[in-house]
Design a protein around this motif. Sequence first.
Motif, PDB file in Angstrom:
ATOM      1  N   ILE A 122       0.811  -1.273  -0.007  1.00  0.00           N
ATOM      2  CA  ILE A 122       0.087   0.007  -0.084  1.00  0.00           C
ATOM      3  C   ILE A 122       1.040   1.262  -0.080  1.00  0.00           C
ATOM      4  N   LEU A 150     -10.100  -2.028   2.053  1.00  0.00           N
ATOM      5  CA  LEU A 150      -8.779  -2.600   2.398  1.00  0.00           C
ATOM      6  C   LEU A 150      -8.951  -3.917   3.484  1.00  0.00           C
ATOM      7  N   LEU A 181      -3.188   2.900   7.899  1.00  0.00           N
ATOM      8  CA  LEU A 181      -2.840   1.592   7.786  1.00  0.00           C
ATOM      9  C   LEU A 181      -3.039   0.833   9.207  1.00  0.00           C
ATOM     10  N   LEU A 233      -2.163  -2.406  -3.634  1.00  0.00           N
ATOM     11  CA  LEU A 233      -3.528  -1.792  -3.120  1.00  0.00           C
ATOM     12  C   LEU A 233      -3.286  -0.295  -3.250  1.00  0.00           C
ATOM     13  N   TYR A 283      -7.972   3.937  -1.095  1.00  0.00           N
ATOM     14  CA  TYR A 283      -9.206   2.606  -0.928  1.00  0.00           C
ATOM     15  C   TYR A 283      -9.580   3.011   0.564  1.00  0.00           C
ATOM     16  N   GLU A 318     -11.144   2.212   4.195  1.00  0.00           N
ATOM     17  CA  GLU A 318     -10.825   1.257   5.200  1.00  0.00           C
ATOM     18  C   GLU A 318     -11.366   0.034   5.006  1.00  0.00           C
TER      19      GLU A 318
END
Length: 579
Positions: free
Chosen positions: A86, A119, A141, A110, A114, A116
Amino acid sequence: MVWNSLLRTYPGLRIVIRRMATTRMQVPDRQIEPIFKSCLKYKNDVCLRDSNGDYTFLGLAKSSKRLSVAITRLTAMRLQERVAVICSNNANLVISQWACWISGQIAVPLNPNYPEAVLEYIFKNSSVALAITTLEHVDKLKNVTQRTKIELLVLDTDITNEAKIGLQVTDEMINPDELNKDLYGQDKDFYNKSDALLMYTSGSMGKPKGALLSFKNIDAQINSVISPWLIKSKDCILNARSLYTTEGITAGLLAPFSVGGSVILVEKFKAAEMWSELLGIKKPSFQSSTNMNFFIGESWMYRRLIDEYETNLKKSGKMEEYIKTNCTQKIRLMISMCAPIPRSIHEKWEAYTGHQLIEVYSITEAGIVSTPTTGTANVFGTVGLPVPSIRMKIIAEDGDTVIAEGDNSGTKILGVTSPVAGTLLIKGDTLARKYWGKTIDNLWTKDGWFRTGDIVSYNRGVYNILGKDNCDIVKSKSYKVSLLQIEAAILDIPSVQDVAAFHYLQDGNSTIAAAVIMKKGKTLDSNFMRSQLLLRFPDYAVPTIFVNAKNIPRNHKGSLVRPDIASLYSQLAKLSLVQ
């Protein structure tokens, strides 16, 4: 005569000859050499530029090898674990993917933008063992990795700084051991039988699905575009297609790398900056003589570039001539991916730059599926022929009858007259063999054909993509209509900013409506809209209602979410939806 006499005299000779012929036909599989190994022959050549600097092939390989050590440790030396990458669309993403491959893992690229929830779904769906990111995306993240209990590896700037050019590298400065391919990655046989990427679909028709691509698939995708696009070592591709897409990685990055070419990555699209790149105003800091001569963008980008041209660049006849001359003399190919381009965009782009846009057809499961070939006539609205490694066939509405089948050398129409239209199936070495963790009935046939779900037409030697069945293709007054074609036509109207078509019930019959965003200062005139569309389409294909829209729902990949659009704007217009 002599051969016939010999064969009659020595019957056993016929068997020997047959065995020899059979032996010659049994060609062993080509050894797959992943890009981080094959690129070492170009060593100190500059291959990449992003917003942070320039990078050499060797620099990328060395940094990837260094990162792979940490990945191997954090995955407990297991192989083929899924590792989520990511990172922003820059060298960090390239280095992290290569590091996964050196470590023997499956990279899952990814987009950090995007949501959450997306993901988290992908992390769980693919059983991600490790996530890699950079400092700028840590906060987002951390939440996801804590909930999913996945290890988070945060890259430091040393990783990319090691790959970045600080001074011109010479052969004398390279340690010979750094060019030893055996020191990079797993044993040779590993890459012939292992998987490389897990690429997730947009989820516009349900939950995202992860297409599992092997190193053989990646190798085939790389080679499938080199010939149609005539990619050479002197090419420098301005790649605005993101590295979170299959074709962005294989066609827009690895294909030029495989022949020693170079790539400029676009982290964030800004029309003014893109024009600077296209016109050579933003001079590359490459320590080489390579100039950008190849542009890969998405359909919406060309619309933005035209808006910028008409607003800020179209100042005088001399400026217009300068832009057109520069583009025709210095850029050899301009490619559009992702969605159909309206006719007005095609015509304006050719008038402003001298270039006919090349539209390609690509899917997550196979990368580039079809493309016009460089040097051949480009027909508006079509996507050329299958790439060399792909076969196509079109199935009639009954779901069984094959009405057309072909490959890069041509297509045969079977039992019907041209033009033909139906559901597209594809087969070839570029195609993923399955989705991760999903068994979906009837998508792959027993003999290896993949049902794309796309409705296509074939006429006069080229294919045209009409849209997804039961999503982009709908029935209106008992006729099948492509919503993509209706949207493209509406976008040709100068006062329209954006549009999404959907279908609804009128007096018990399915018909079409359109949610339209008008440009600033413009008002929606439904009668005018209908009159313009009736010049191009029969009455049943023209929307009966136009809704003034403020926003159009799209998912995390920018794809239209038609169920949400229909639900939102049918309520505003008090329409009954088709169930």
